[in-house]
Write an enzyme that holds these catalytic residues in place. Structure first.
Site, PDB file in Angstrom:
ATOM      1  CD  GLU A  51      11.640   3.427  10.247  1.00 43.66           C
ATOM      2  OE1 GLU A  51      11.805   4.240  11.190  1.00 43.66           O
ATOM      3  OE2 GLU A  51      11.513   3.767   9.077  1.00 43.66           O
ATOM      4  CD  GLU A  92       9.652  12.155  12.999  1.00 43.73           C
ATOM      5  OE1 GLU A  92      10.631  11.578  12.483  1.00 43.73           O
ATOM      6  OE2 GLU A  92       8.550  11.598  13.162  1.00 43.73           O
ATOM      7  CE  LYS A 144      -1.448   2.912   2.152  1.00 46.96           C
ATOM      8  NZ  LYS A 144      -1.366   4.417   2.014  1.00 46.96           N
ATOM      9  CB  CYS A 173      12.237   8.469  10.428  1.00 48.52           C
ATOM     10  SG  CYS A 173      12.960   7.124   9.456  1.00 48.52           S
TER      11      CYS A 173
END
Length: 486
Positions: A253, A386, A179, A287
């Site tokens: 993750e 973040e 996906k 990330c």
């Protein structure tokens, strides 16, 4: 990319088929803000079809029953085709998400090829079956494919994250439904073409693009045995919640707020040159980016000036221009997110050393200047949350104990680095930072070692034998006493 790219079909089980729904995804250029592509938006019915096809391929098809060497031969063709088409892949992804094309050659295309290649090496050497002396007699321990895999990947490095999931899944003998993000569905059609040409058997791989609602439907599908997800912490928690209803195995993750620790003996020029590309990598949308830079208070002003000058020197512009080093953010919402955090940082008392807004004269495109904050305290939101944009924090520390405390004082634990004249000392620092990957005087994510995070940065690992093992079940077969004795 100037011409409108339109795909009217979905890739289900190795074939391009008409979608069962009517919704369409429009792909917007982050540089021009114009529509550059259209693809079908997968519906729940399309997910049902993809999962059913994958289920049949795993339960009844040849792929899990082939020898490992036979699967390696097919996957090697996928790897080789990515290498041949790497410039095309990098160009398409740059047009979709704003990655500078020159950097994208490696990070978006060749790095994906390296993942496929490294996973072949891992699979070839992996102990899929071994004899052991048990307490009650001999045992045979087997590792068998987990089944149907739902691989959900983000828009920042779509081919790289797809490879991190599909390479081990396919080599293990699983079937998969990939996906992809609505922001980056165009490059997925290149992968679909490559997979077909490589000779994947029918049903083994489907690739669909969809929004969060349909993605959640896939993650919670009872026909899925394993979910591998890369994305935000909030989305990862939701994936885990939905998958838990079926006790579906998950690998997550997630995000990061990694610290680059500069020790007092570090060389300034090489340290700044080493950190800058990985602080602002992928326009800050990574990330693993080194978003907290910790400098000794005794040399803080020196490093503040050096990093500010380096950030100012970054060439901002059209991602398809080979000279561009920092492109636009993927979407207007991401641009606004960075601008909001820049405002929050100022309100918290941090000082902008460079950047802080839209680049002058660039009113079109979702651009944000490479921004460096100084006078940052680790309690500030810009140091703890973040941002996923080109906004970096430069933070002073007193002694090494304080540097380690700051580095570890985070909800995340994905990456990090240390910079020093004494490599052995750097390794000692690395041992004390609670993060899944770490680098000394460099930055790297090696595809033959385990990649993943501590704390909110995720569950499980990708790459290396540890990542390959995430797609295998363990079976113990008890053998009769004396079996196999000479």
């Amino acid at each position: 990319m100037t011409e409108l790219v339109e795909h009217g079909k979905l890739y289900i089980g190795g074939e391009l088929v008409d979608p069962l729904g009517t919704d369409v995804i429009e792909v917007i250029s982050p540089h021009t803000e114009q529509v550059i592509g259209r693809v079908p938006h997968a519906s729940r019915a399309d997910v049902d079809r993809a999962v059913a096809t994958a289920r049949a391929a795993f339960d009844e098809g040849p792929w899990p029953r082939m020898t490992l060497d036979e699967r390696i031969a097919v996957v090697s063709r996928i790897k080789d085709a990515i290498a041949v088409r790497h410039e095309e892949i990098a160009r398409v992804i740059s047009s979709e998400n704003g990655t500078p094309y020159t950097a994208g050659i490696m990070m978006q295309a060749l790095a994906a090829m390296m993942v496929w290649d490294a996973t072949i090496t891992v699979a070839r050497d992996f102990p899929h079956e071994e004899r052991r002396a048990g307490v009650l007699g001999p045992i045979l321990v087997r590792r068998e494919p987990v089944g149907v895999v739902a691989a959900v990947v983000p828009w920042n490095v779509p081919q790289f994250t797809a490879a991190a999931k599909l390479a081990p899944a396919l080599l293990a003998g699983c079937s998969a439904v990939l996906k992809v993000s609505p922001e980056t569905p165009l490059d997925a059609y290149i992968l679909a073409d490559i997979a077909t040409e490589a000779g994947l058997p029918p049903g083994v791989l489907s690739i669909i693009a969809a929004d969060r609602e349909v993605s959640e439907y896939l993650v919670g599908h009872p026909g899925v045995d394993k979910v591998s997800f890369t994305g935000s912490v909030a989305a990862g928690k939701r994936v885990m919640e939905v998958a838990s209803r079926n006790l579906t195995r998950v690998t997550l993750e997630l995000g990061g707020k990694s610290a680059a620790v500069i020790l007092p003996d570090a060389d300034a020029a090489s340290t700044v040159a080493g950190i800058v590309p990985f602080a602002w990598m992928l326009n800050g949308q990574a990330c693993v980016a080194q978003t907290r830079i910790l400098a000794p208070r005794s040399r803080y002003d020196e490093f503040a000036d050096a990093f500010a000058a380096a950030a100012q020197a970054l060439k901002v512009g059209d991602p398809l221009d080979p000279a561009t080093e920092l492109g636009p953010l993927v979407a207007e919402r991401q641009q606004q997110r960075s601008l909001d955090y820049i405002r929050i940082g100022q309100e918290e008392g941090a000082k902008i050393l460079t950047g802080g807004g839209r680049p002058a004269g660039m009113d079109q495109g979702w651009y944000v200047e490479p921004t460096l904050f100084g006078s940052v305290d680790n309690s500030m939101r810009i140091a703890r949350e973040e941002i996923f944009g080109p906004v970096i924090c430069l933070m002073p520390y007193g002694d090494e104990r304080e540097a380690l405390r700051i580095a570890n004082d985070s909800d995340y634990g994905l990456s990090g680095s240390v910079w020093t004249a004494d490599v052995e000392h750097g390794i000692d620092v690395a041992r004390q930072v609670r993060t899944g990957t770490y680098s000394v005087n460099t930055f790297s994510v090696d595809m033959l070692g385990p990649f993943g995070g501590y704390k909110n940065s995720g569950l499980g690992r990708e790459f290396g034998p540890e990542g390959y093992g995430e797609y295998l079940e363990h079976k113990m077969i008890h053998l009769p006493a004396g079996y196999g004795d000479a």
